[in-house]
Motif scaffolding. Structure first.
Motif, PDB file in Angstrom:
ATOM      1  N   ASN A  31      -0.207   2.989 -20.003  1.00  0.00           N
ATOM      2  CA  ASN A  31       1.232   2.921 -19.774  1.00  0.00           C
ATOM      3  C   ASN A  31       1.526   2.936 -18.277  1.00  0.00           C
ATOM      4  OD1 ASN A  31       1.850   2.979 -22.538  1.00  0.00           O
ATOM      5  ND2 ASN A  31       1.701   5.210 -22.576  1.00  0.00           N
ATOM      6  N   PRO A  32       2.641   2.334 -17.849  1.00  0.00           N
ATOM      7  CA  PRO A  32       2.993   2.378 -16.421  1.00  0.00           C
ATOM      8  C   PRO A  32       3.177   3.816 -15.930  1.00  0.00           C
ATOM      9  CG  PRO A  32       4.326   0.754 -17.580  1.00  0.00           C
ATOM     10  CD  PRO A  32       3.603   1.532 -18.638  1.00  0.00           C
ATOM     11  N   MET A  33       2.764   4.056 -14.704  1.00  0.00           N
ATOM     12  CA  MET A  33       3.019   5.371 -14.108  1.00  0.00           C
ATOM     13  C   MET A  33       4.513   5.593 -13.902  1.00  0.00           C
ATOM     14  SD  MET A  33      -0.056   5.756 -11.340  1.00  0.00           S
ATOM     15  CE  MET A  33      -1.762   5.843 -11.870  1.00  0.00           C
ATOM     16  N   PHE A  34       5.203   4.539 -13.451  1.00  0.00           N
ATOM     17  CA  PHE A  34       6.665   4.548 -13.360  1.00  0.00           C
ATOM     18  C   PHE A  34       7.172   3.357 -14.165  1.00  0.00           C
ATOM     19  CE2 PHE A  34       5.451   6.965  -9.655  1.00  0.00           C
ATOM     20  CZ  PHE A  34       6.432   7.927  -9.531  1.00  0.00           C
ATOM     21  N   ASN A  35       7.932   3.610 -15.201  1.00  0.00           N
ATOM     22  CA  ASN A  35       8.496   2.559 -16.041  1.00  0.00           C
ATOM     23  C   ASN A  35      10.014   2.622 -15.909  1.00  0.00           C
ATOM     24  OD1 ASN A  35       8.927   0.557 -17.881  1.00  0.00           O
ATOM     25  ND2 ASN A  35       8.014   1.615 -19.618  1.00  0.00           N
ATOM     26  N   LEU A  36      10.586   1.754 -15.086  1.00  0.00           N
ATOM     27  CA  LEU A  36      12.005   1.820 -14.727  1.00  0.00           C
ATOM     28  C   LEU A  36      12.749   0.653 -15.364  1.00  0.00           C
ATOM     29  CD1 LEU A  36      11.551   2.568 -10.912  1.00  0.00           C
ATOM     30  CD2 LEU A  36      11.601   4.193 -12.816  1.00  0.00           C
ATOM     31  N   ASP A  37      13.796   0.958 -16.102  1.00  0.00           N
ATOM     32  CA  ASP A  37      14.618  -0.061 -16.743  1.00  0.00           C
ATOM     33  C   ASP A  37      16.077   0.349 -16.602  1.00  0.00           C
ATOM     34  OD1 ASP A  37      15.784  -2.019 -18.283  1.00  0.00           O
ATOM     35  OD2 ASP A  37      14.440  -1.777 -19.990  1.00  0.00           O
ATOM     36  N   ILE A  44      10.302   5.554  -4.363  1.00  0.00           N
ATOM     37  CA  ILE A  44       8.999   6.106  -4.695  1.00  0.00           C
ATOM     38  C   ILE A  44       8.177   6.049  -3.417  1.00  0.00           C
ATOM     39  CG2 ILE A  44       6.937   5.813  -6.119  1.00  0.00           C
ATOM     40  CD1 ILE A  44       8.759   4.270  -8.115  1.00  0.00           C
ATOM     41  N   SER A  45       7.818   7.191  -2.855  1.00  0.00           N
ATOM     42  CA  SER A  45       7.221   7.175  -1.519  1.00  0.00           C
ATOM     43  C   SER A  45       6.132   8.230  -1.374  1.00  0.00           C
ATOM     44  CB  SER A  45       8.299   7.396  -0.451  1.00  0.00           C
ATOM     45  OG  SER A  45       8.932   8.642  -0.622  1.00  0.00           O
ATOM     46  N   ASN A  46       5.206   7.939  -0.449  1.00  0.00           N
ATOM     47  CA  ASN A  46       4.190   8.892  -0.008  1.00  0.00           C
ATOM     48  C   ASN A  46       3.289   9.362  -1.147  1.00  0.00           C
ATOM     49  OD1 ASN A  46       5.401   8.837   2.620  1.00  0.00           O
ATOM     50  ND2 ASN A  46       6.923  10.288   1.879  1.00  0.00           N
ATOM     51  N   LEU A  47       2.932   8.453  -2.051  1.00  0.00           N
ATOM     52  CA  LEU A  47       2.054   8.777  -3.170  1.00  0.00           C
ATOM     53  C   LEU A  47       0.791   7.932  -3.108  1.00  0.00           C
ATOM     54  CD1 LEU A  47       4.601   8.874  -6.152  1.00  0.00           C
ATOM     55  CD2 LEU A  47       3.665  10.825  -4.898  1.00  0.00           C
ATOM     56  N   HIS A  48      -0.308   8.491  -3.613  1.00  0.00           N
ATOM     57  CA  HIS A  48      -1.517   7.721  -3.874  1.00  0.00           C
ATOM     58  C   HIS A  48      -1.615   7.557  -5.377  1.00  0.00           C
ATOM     59  CE1 HIS A  48      -6.188   7.233  -3.574  1.00  0.00           C
ATOM     60  NE2 HIS A  48      -5.575   6.130  -3.942  1.00  0.00           N
ATOM     61  N   MET A  49      -1.468   6.327  -5.844  1.00  0.00           N
ATOM     62  CA  MET A  49      -1.494   6.024  -7.272  1.00  0.00           C
ATOM     63  C   MET A  49      -2.752   5.212  -7.559  1.00  0.00           C
ATOM     64  SD  MET A  49       2.585   5.209  -7.828  1.00  0.00           S
ATOM     65  CE  MET A  49       2.801   4.334  -6.271  1.00  0.00           C
ATOM     66  N   ALA A  50      -3.603   5.730  -8.447  1.00  0.00           N
ATOM     67  CA  ALA A  50      -4.916   5.135  -8.646  1.00  0.00           C
ATOM     68  C   ALA A  50      -5.410   5.374 -10.064  1.00  0.00           C
ATOM     69  CB  ALA A  50      -5.913   5.725  -7.637  1.00  0.00           C
ATOM     70  N   MET A  51      -6.490   4.659 -10.407  1.00  0.00           N
ATOM     71  CA  MET A  51      -7.233   4.879 -11.644  1.00  0.00           C
ATOM     72  C   MET A  51      -6.368   4.649 -12.879  1.00  0.00           C
ATOM     73  SD  MET A  51     -10.173   5.750 -10.390  1.00  0.00           S
ATOM     74  CE  MET A  51     -10.906   6.501  -8.937  1.00  0.00           C
ATOM     75  N   ASN A  69       5.438   3.346   1.631  1.00  0.00           N
ATOM     76  CA  ASN A  69       4.381   4.175   2.204  1.00  0.00           C
ATOM     77  C   ASN A  69       3.489   4.785   1.120  1.00  0.00           C
ATOM     78  OD1 ASN A  69       2.977   5.271   4.425  1.00  0.00           O
ATOM     79  ND2 ASN A  69       4.012   7.239   4.152  1.00  0.00           N
ATOM     80  N   CYS A  70       3.063   3.957   0.181  1.00  0.00           N
ATOM     81  CA  CYS A  70       2.174   4.407  -0.890  1.00  0.00           C
ATOM     82  C   CYS A  70       0.808   3.742  -0.755  1.00  0.00           C
ATOM     83  CB  CYS A  70       2.777   4.081  -2.254  1.00  0.00           C
ATOM     84  SG  CYS A  70       4.199   5.119  -2.690  1.00  0.00           S
ATOM     85  N   GLU A  71      -0.189   4.392  -1.333  1.00  0.00           N
ATOM     86  CA  GLU A  71      -1.529   3.831  -1.447  1.00  0.00           C
ATOM     87  C   GLU A  71      -1.795   3.566  -2.920  1.00  0.00           C
ATOM     88  OE1 GLU A  71      -6.236   4.940  -0.572  1.00  0.00           O
ATOM     89  OE2 GLU A  71      -4.630   6.287   0.096  1.00  0.00           O
ATOM     90  N   ILE A  72      -2.225   2.342  -3.234  1.00  0.00           N
ATOM     91  CA  ILE A  72      -2.503   1.948  -4.609  1.00  0.00           C
ATOM     92  C   ILE A  72      -3.942   1.444  -4.664  1.00  0.00           C
ATOM     93  CG2 ILE A  72      -1.916   0.375  -6.471  1.00  0.00           C
ATOM     94  CD1 ILE A  72       0.731   1.122  -3.904  1.00  0.00           C
ATOM     95  N   SER A  73      -4.747   2.024  -5.556  1.00  0.00           N
ATOM     96  CA  SER A  73      -6.160   1.661  -5.598  1.00  0.00           C
ATOM     97  C   SER A  73      -6.717   1.760  -7.011  1.00  0.00           C
ATOM     98  CB  SER A  73      -6.972   2.566  -4.664  1.00  0.00           C
ATOM     99  OG  SER A  73      -6.936   3.912  -5.109  1.00  0.00           O
ATOM    100  N   SER A  96       2.956  -0.289   2.431  1.00  0.00           N
ATOM    101  CA  SER A  96       2.010   0.282   1.480  1.00  0.00           C
ATOM    102  C   SER A  96       0.655  -0.416   1.570  1.00  0.00           C
ATOM    103  CB  SER A  96       2.566   0.202   0.058  1.00  0.00           C
ATOM    104  OG  SER A  96       3.713   1.024  -0.080  1.00  0.00           O
ATOM    105  N   ASN A  97      -0.377   0.287   1.101  1.00  0.00           N
ATOM    106  CA  ASN A  97      -1.751  -0.161   1.210  1.00  0.00           C
ATOM    107  C   ASN A  97      -2.351  -0.315  -0.185  1.00  0.00           C
ATOM    108  OD1 ASN A  97      -4.387  -0.666   1.961  1.00  0.00           O
ATOM    109  ND2 ASN A  97      -4.836   1.455   2.494  1.00  0.00           N
ATOM    110  N   PHE A  98      -2.754  -1.542  -0.517  1.00  0.00           N
ATOM    111  CA  PHE A  98      -3.404  -1.845  -1.788  1.00  0.00           C
ATOM    112  C   PHE A  98      -4.874  -2.149  -1.513  1.00  0.00           C
ATOM    113  CE2 PHE A  98       1.015  -2.782  -2.273  1.00  0.00           C
ATOM    114  CZ  PHE A  98       1.342  -2.657  -3.603  1.00  0.00           C
ATOM    115  N   HIS A  99      -5.787  -1.481  -2.223  1.00  0.00           N
ATOM    116  CA  HIS A  99      -7.195  -1.806  -2.060  1.00  0.00           C
ATOM    117  C   HIS A  99      -7.941  -1.559  -3.364  1.00  0.00           C
ATOM    118  CE1 HIS A  99      -8.649   2.423  -1.783  1.00  0.00           C
ATOM    119  NE2 HIS A  99      -7.460   2.642  -1.242  1.00  0.00           N
ATOM    120  N   ASN A 100      -8.948  -2.395  -3.603  1.00  0.00           N
ATOM    121  CA  ASN A 100      -9.734  -2.314  -4.831  1.00  0.00           C
ATOM    122  C   ASN A 100      -8.845  -2.345  -6.069  1.00  0.00           C
ATOM    123  OD1 ASN A 100     -11.322  -0.249  -2.705  1.00  0.00           O
ATOM    124  ND2 ASN A 100     -12.585  -1.810  -3.687  1.00  0.00           N
TER     125      ASN A 100
END
Length: 254
Positions: A31-37, A44-51, A69-73, A96-100
């Protein structure tokens, strides 16, 4: 490796001692970590969202939502790590920074029939080593719909294309694309095609370098910086810099 889904147990044959590998994570989140409708005025700021196997942020019918300013990996879903679709306006991703990751930022909003611009965006982000599972047609940035923008991003590290677009009045500007199309043919860093409908799109002031098999140029069709393919009929391509491209800076293939 083998996963026993009944017991959520991972079995592995290792070529190193476990202590040399470090942590191993098996995620079951779909499921989405944030599901906005229908959400408005949220950051949504300053979070590392991964896995995750699902989307990190999913937006529909939203207004003025910012991922900042989020990191997504280490995501697994193709094409839509962050999606902004279906009636969204003034929403976007920045700084924001997306890697892997497997997918990137997918924007498909704005009304193509009335040419109402959505003004959604991806700005000042870095995408490194994306499309890690689905290797082709799995972009870091995808702009569709009407009136959206990708600017000041750095995109690198993929075997196929970096960005794609369609729709109307979308702008891709001041980005840097490199080290893409490294194991493919008949492709480009940014690509659009197979429709007569897009109008008013602008590709300007981007820097493309080290695209495709530029060292030996042995491919049959080649990799280009910008590819307008198969009937794509209208785009302004202005002021881009192309260096060490396997074939053409701009290739009109239809």
């Amino acid at each position: 490796y083998y996963i026993d889904y009944d017991t959520n147990t991972l079995y592995m044959c290792l070529d190193k001692k476990p202590e040399a590998i470090g942590n191993i994570t098996m995620t079951t989140l779909e499921n989405p970590m944030f599901n906005l409708d229908g959400t408005s005025n949220m950051q949504i700021s300053n979070l590392h969202m991964a896995m995750t196997r699902g989307e990190v942020v999913k937006m529909k019918n939203c207004k003025n939502i910012t991922v900042d300013n989020c990191e997504i990996s280490y995501t697994s879903i193709a094409g839509k790590t962050i999606s902004i679709t279906d009636g969204c306006s003034d929403c976007g991703v920045k700084n924001s920074n997306f890697h892997n990751v497997n997918g990137g930022v997918y924007i498909w909003t704005g009304d193509k029939e009335t040419l109402t611009k959505a003004n959604c965006y991806v700005v000042n982000c870095e995408f490194a080593d994306f499309a890690r599972l689905k290797k082709t047609y799995n972009t870091a940035i995808q702009l569709e719909g009407c009136g959206n923008r990708a600017a000041y991003n750095k995109v690198h590290g993929a075997e196929h294309m970096a960005a794609g677009w369609g729709g109307n009045y979308n702008v891709i500007e001041f980005n840097e694309f490199y080290d893409v199309c490294t194991d493919t043919d008949d492709a480009a860093a940014i690509y659009a095609g197979r429709s007569l409908l897009p109008r008013g799109n602008v590709i300007r002031y981007n820097y493309f370098h080290e695209v495709g098999h530029y060292k030996n140029k042995t491919s049959n069709y080649g990799s280009h910086a910008i590819y307008l393919d198969d009937g794509y009929s209208s785009a302004d391509v202005v002021g881009n810099v192309c260096e060490n491209i396997a074939n053409y800076g701009v290739f009109v293939g239809g």
